[in-house]
Design a protein around this motif. Structure first.
Motif, mmCIF file in Angstrom:
data_model
loop_
_atom_site.group_PDB
_atom_site.id
_atom_site.type_symbol
_atom_site.label_atom_id
_atom_site.label_comp_id
_atom_site.label_asym_id
_atom_site.label_seq_id
_atom_site.Cartn_x
_atom_site.Cartn_y
_atom_site.Cartn_z
ATOM 1 N N ILE A 22 -17.863 8.315 146.007
ATOM 2 C CA ILE A 22 -19.148 7.538 145.554
ATOM 3 C C ILE A 22 -20.632 8.255 146.272
ATOM 4 O O ILE A 22 -21.588 8.257 145.443
ATOM 5 C CB ILE A 22 -19.341 6.561 145.806
ATOM 6 N N ASP A 23 -20.702 8.388 147.370
ATOM 7 C CA ASP A 23 -21.294 9.037 148.489
ATOM 8 C C ASP A 23 -21.007 10.755 148.951
ATOM 9 O O ASP A 23 -19.989 10.959 150.037
ATOM 10 C CB ASP A 23 -21.832 8.315 149.846
ATOM 11 N N GLN A 24 -20.919 11.465 147.440
ATOM 12 C CA GLN A 24 -20.441 13.155 148.564
ATOM 13 C C GLN A 24 -20.767 13.844 149.782
ATOM 14 O O GLN A 24 -19.685 14.205 150.771
ATOM 15 C CB GLN A 24 -20.674 14.196 147.143
ATOM 16 N N HIS A 25 -21.499 13.143 149.940
ATOM 17 C CA HIS A 25 -22.473 13.622 151.637
ATOM 18 C C HIS A 25 -21.696 12.895 152.358
ATOM 19 O O HIS A 25 -21.633 13.665 153.355
ATOM 20 C CB HIS A 25 -23.895 13.389 151.915
ATOM 21 N N ARG A 26 -21.695 12.207 152.713
ATOM 22 C CA ARG A 26 -21.102 11.016 153.387
ATOM 23 C C ARG A 26 -19.604 11.682 153.798
ATOM 24 O O ARG A 26 -18.456 11.834 154.495
ATOM 25 C CB ARG A 26 -20.851 9.761 152.881
ATOM 26 N N ALA A 27 -18.675 12.143 152.473
ATOM 27 C CA ALA A 27 -17.707 11.736 152.264
ATOM 28 C C ALA A 27 -17.590 13.102 152.925
ATOM 29 O O ALA A 27 -16.473 13.827 153.912
ATOM 30 C CB ALA A 27 -16.518 12.068 150.762
ATOM 31 N N CYS A 28 -18.305 14.550 152.699
ATOM 32 C CA CYS A 28 -18.644 15.920 153.728
ATOM 33 C C CYS A 28 -18.813 16.007 154.995
ATOM 34 O O CYS A 28 -18.044 15.678 155.622
ATOM 35 C CB CYS A 28 -19.455 16.648 153.143
ATOM 36 N N GLU A 29 -19.426 14.441 155.077
ATOM 37 C CA GLU A 29 -19.911 14.631 157.007
ATOM 38 C C GLU A 29 -18.292 13.703 157.490
ATOM 39 O O GLU A 29 -17.923 13.235 158.930
ATOM 40 C CB GLU A 29 -20.746 13.272 156.891
ATOM 41 N N ALA A 30 -17.268 12.815 156.814
ATOM 42 C CA ALA A 30 -16.727 12.275 157.113
ATOM 43 C C ALA A 30 -15.711 12.938 158.167
ATOM 44 O O ALA A 30 -14.924 13.606 158.612
ATOM 45 C CB ALA A 30 -16.045 10.855 156.228
ATOM 46 N N ILE A 31 -15.052 13.998 156.971
ATOM 47 C CA ILE A 31 -14.191 15.795 157.141
ATOM 48 C C ILE A 31 -15.363 16.386 157.921
ATOM 49 O O ILE A 31 -14.105 16.508 158.637
ATOM 50 C CB ILE A 31 -14.291 16.550 155.164
ATOM 51 N N ALA A 32 -16.130 16.493 158.121
ATOM 52 C CA ALA A 32 -16.356 17.383 158.913
ATOM 53 C C ALA A 32 -16.044 16.585 160.556
ATOM 54 O O ALA A 32 -15.706 17.512 161.304
ATOM 55 C CB ALA A 32 -17.782 17.298 158.755
ATOM 56 N N ALA A 33 -16.503 15.643 160.304
ATOM 57 C CA ALA A 33 -15.972 14.646 161.841
ATOM 58 C C ALA A 33 -14.753 14.404 162.044
ATOM 59 O O ALA A 33 -14.314 14.548 163.693
ATOM 60 C CB ALA A 33 -16.548 12.884 161.944
#
Length: 124
Positions: A22-33
């Motif tokens: 839904i929010d690709q950048h949030r998914a990427c931030e979560a993956i990085a975290a």
């Protein structure tokens, strides 16, 4: 799968690229975290060791008063020497504590510095 956010490329691991975001950048931030899965598993094992009240009690005592003998730990924790020895065997195998021999007496100390902040948080 690549996502662009603020001019940066974010990569979703191939095994999850088929999933909609839904929010690709949030998914990427979560993956990085989340980071390295082996590191996450190692921390989960630490938390698992702390999840049993007897082991947590022993670790708090060792952290505060260590190096400390099995007999003194048993007295402090209100546990039998046998129960303390069994818990210490598990903690030693996990690399959280280590024995120090002093003649006929074996004392235990914390050997995993990463556990200290967790123990401090447990007492505040």
């Amino acid at each position: 799968m690549e996502f662009w956010h603020h001019g940066q490329v974010h990569l979703v691991p191939a095994d999850r690229a088929h999933r909609p975001a839904i929010d690709q950048h949030r998914a990427c931030e979560a993956i990085a975290a989340i980071g390295d899965r082996d590191r996450v598993a190692a921390w989960a094992r630490r938390f698992d060791l702390l999840s049993e009240p007897g082991r947590l009690t022993l670790l708090l005592a060792i952290d505060s008063a260590g190096p400390i003998s099995v007999t003194d730990l048993a007295t402090a924790a209100g546990m039998s020497d046998t129960a303390v020895s069994q818990a210490l065997r598990l903690l030693r195998t996990a690399g959280v504590v280590e024995p120090q021999r002093d003649g006929r007496v074996v004392r235990y100390r914390i050997s995993d510095p990463g556990i200290r902040p967790l123990l401090k948080a447990a007492t505040t």
